[in-house]
Design a protein around this motif. Structure first.
Motif, short mmCIF file in Angstrom:
data_model
loop_
_atom_site.label_atom_id
_atom_site.label_comp_id
_atom_site.label_asym_id
_atom_site.label_seq_id
_atom_site.Cartn_x
_atom_site.Cartn_y
_atom_site.Cartn_z
N TYR A 45 -5.24 -3.89 7.40
CA TYR A 45 -5.16 -2.02 7.21
C TYR A 45 -3.53 -1.77 6.51
O TYR A 45 -4.10 -1.19 4.84
CB TYR A 45 -5.33 -0.96 8.75
CG TYR A 45 -5.29 -0.10 8.25
CD1 TYR A 45 -6.90 0.67 8.42
CD2 TYR A 45 -4.40 0.83 8.12
CE1 TYR A 45 -6.40 2.30 7.78
CE2 TYR A 45 -3.58 2.00 7.65
CZ TYR A 45 -5.12 3.16 7.49
OH TYR A 45 -5.21 3.98 7.35
N MET A 46 -2.62 -2.67 6.76
CA MET A 46 -1.36 -2.37 5.82
C MET A 46 -1.25 -2.99 4.36
O MET A 46 -0.51 -2.40 3.34
CB MET A 46 -0.57 -2.64 6.29
CG MET A 46 -0.07 -1.81 7.66
SD MET A 46 2.30 -2.17 8.60
CE MET A 46 1.03 -3.07 9.88
N GLY A 81 -4.05 -2.50 2.64
CA GLY A 81 -4.79 -1.69 1.83
C GLY A 81 -6.52 -2.29 1.75
O GLY A 81 -7.62 -1.93 1.01
N SER A 123 0.93 -0.89 0.07
CA SER A 123 -0.13 -0.03 0.28
C SER A 123 1.03 1.64 -0.04
O SER A 123 2.25 0.86 0.46
CB SER A 123 -0.89 0.01 1.24
OG SER A 123 -0.10 -0.19 2.49
N SER A 124 0.78 2.18 0.05
CA SER A 124 1.44 3.88 -0.30
C SER A 124 1.60 3.73 1.31
O SER A 124 1.21 3.21 2.51
CB SER A 124 0.14 5.46 -0.09
OG SER A 124 -1.01 4.91 1.05
N ILE A 156 0.93 4.59 9.25
CA ILE A 156 -0.69 4.26 10.04
C ILE A 156 -0.86 3.22 10.69
O ILE A 156 -0.75 2.39 11.41
CB ILE A 156 -2.02 4.80 9.38
CG1 ILE A 156 -1.27 6.25 9.24
CG2 ILE A 156 -2.97 4.52 10.67
CD1 ILE A 156 -3.28 6.83 8.24
N GLY A 157 -0.91 1.93 9.95
CA GLY A 157 -0.30 0.34 9.90
C GLY A 157 0.48 -0.04 11.42
O GLY A 157 0.83 -0.53 11.91
N THR A 186 1.87 5.97 3.61
CA THR A 186 1.21 7.08 4.27
C THR A 186 -0.06 5.57 5.16
O THR A 186 0.41 5.43 6.65
CB THR A 186 -0.11 7.93 4.20
OG1 THR A 186 -0.02 9.08 3.28
CG2 THR A 186 -0.83 9.01 4.90
N THR A 187 0.04 4.65 4.10
CA THR A 187 -0.89 3.40 4.85
C THR A 187 -0.43 2.64 5.62
O THR A 187 -0.47 2.32 6.94
CB THR A 187 -1.80 2.65 3.54
OG1 THR A 187 -2.88 3.53 3.11
CG2 THR A 187 -2.10 1.10 4.27
N LEU A 243 -11.78 2.50 10.14
CA LEU A 243 -10.52 2.49 11.29
C LEU A 243 -10.73 3.30 12.76
O LEU A 243 -10.71 2.88 13.24
CB LEU A 243 -9.31 3.96 10.16
CG LEU A 243 -8.52 4.21 11.33
CD1 LEU A 243 -7.95 2.83 11.59
CD2 LEU A 243 -7.20 5.20 10.91
#
Length: 251
Positions: free
Chosen positions: A209-210, A212, A126-127, A133-134, A129-130, A217
């Motif tokens: 989440y990581m 995607g 994923s990106s 947060i992950g 940013t993701t 959330l």
């Protein structure tokens, strides 16, 4: 007093870094598990996300030390009583010790996860940013798993042997946490049972989440916070009962 807790974290970090053989063994175990299952996933054309999912869940699982054994030994030997006369709270001390060990493992295995996952798939899940947060969610999951291990350790006051609880915890992690495959592949009944336990929020949530494909959330965080409060509350209640029994029995 707070400096003493931080000192416990620092000491645990140094001790863990000094145990190079143990760290190497954990890294080898990580690489073997992820590689073997990645071959299985590739043979059935499961997709890169499944490989990343496994790499992340194994990273989080192997980052947490079995602090339950240390607590069980302190309770059986009566060492826990000595902390009643000290300004340091026993549970906080053991928690800080666990965090120091976990921090070293989390960082080292995290780099291995990113590097090995990229090697096996050729792309990140994923990106940035993701993933960032992950990482925060991963730290929260290690904290919750550590609290669960502390709870098992406290139970040793009433149980002569906590090994069955350790095995039960590992089995629940595998079955209800979605250690190998996401809970989306489970039947409706098993998925409902899984979400009624804290285990999905320690593994499935951060990994999903990581990669995607995470749920809402904020909702997931509220459930995670609820389970953290429940487990922490049980720890405090049982620990107080433990101390009261020690006092009534004369130590």
């Amino acid at each position: 007093m707070h400096n003493k807790y931080w000192a416990t974290v620092e000491i645990s970090i140094r001790q863990q870094l000094a145990q190079k053989g143990q760290l190497l063994g954990r890294l080898i175990l990580y690489f073997v598990i992820v590689y073997l299952f990645s071959q299985v996933f590739q043979s059935v054309s499961a997709g890169n996300n499944r490989i990343w999912y496994l790499a992340i869940t194994e990273w989080l699982t192997l980052s947490t030390p079995p602090i339950a054994y240390r607590i069980a030994e302190d309770i059986r030997s009566g060492q826990v009583v000595y902390f009643m006369l000290r300004p340091l709270h026993y549970l906080w001390l053991r928690f800080c010790e666990c965090m120091g060990i976990s921090l070293v493992r989390f960082i080292i295995l995290g780099f291995c996860c990113l590097g090995f996952g990229y090697y096996l798939t050729g792309a990140f899940p994923s990106s940035s940013t993701t993933l960032t947060i992950g990482l925060v969610l991963g730290i929260l999951s290690v904290i919750l798993y550590s609290l669960l291990s502390i709870l098992i350790g406290v139970f040793s006051f009433w149980l002569k042997e906590i090994q069955p609880l350790i095995y039960l915890n590992l089995t629940a992690t595998f079955c209800f946490g979605g250690l190998i495959v996401p809970l989306g592949f489970y039947s409706d009944t098993l998925r409902t049972i899984s979400f009624a336990t804290p285990y999905p929020w320690m593994l499935w949530w951060p990994a999903e989440y990581m990669t995607g494909t995470a749920p809402n959330l904020m909702l997931a965080f509220l459930v995670f916070a609820g389970w953290t409060a429940v487990i922490l509350g049980l720890i405090i209640i049982l620990y107080q009962k433990c101390l009261e029994n020690f006092v009534s029995e004369g130590g």
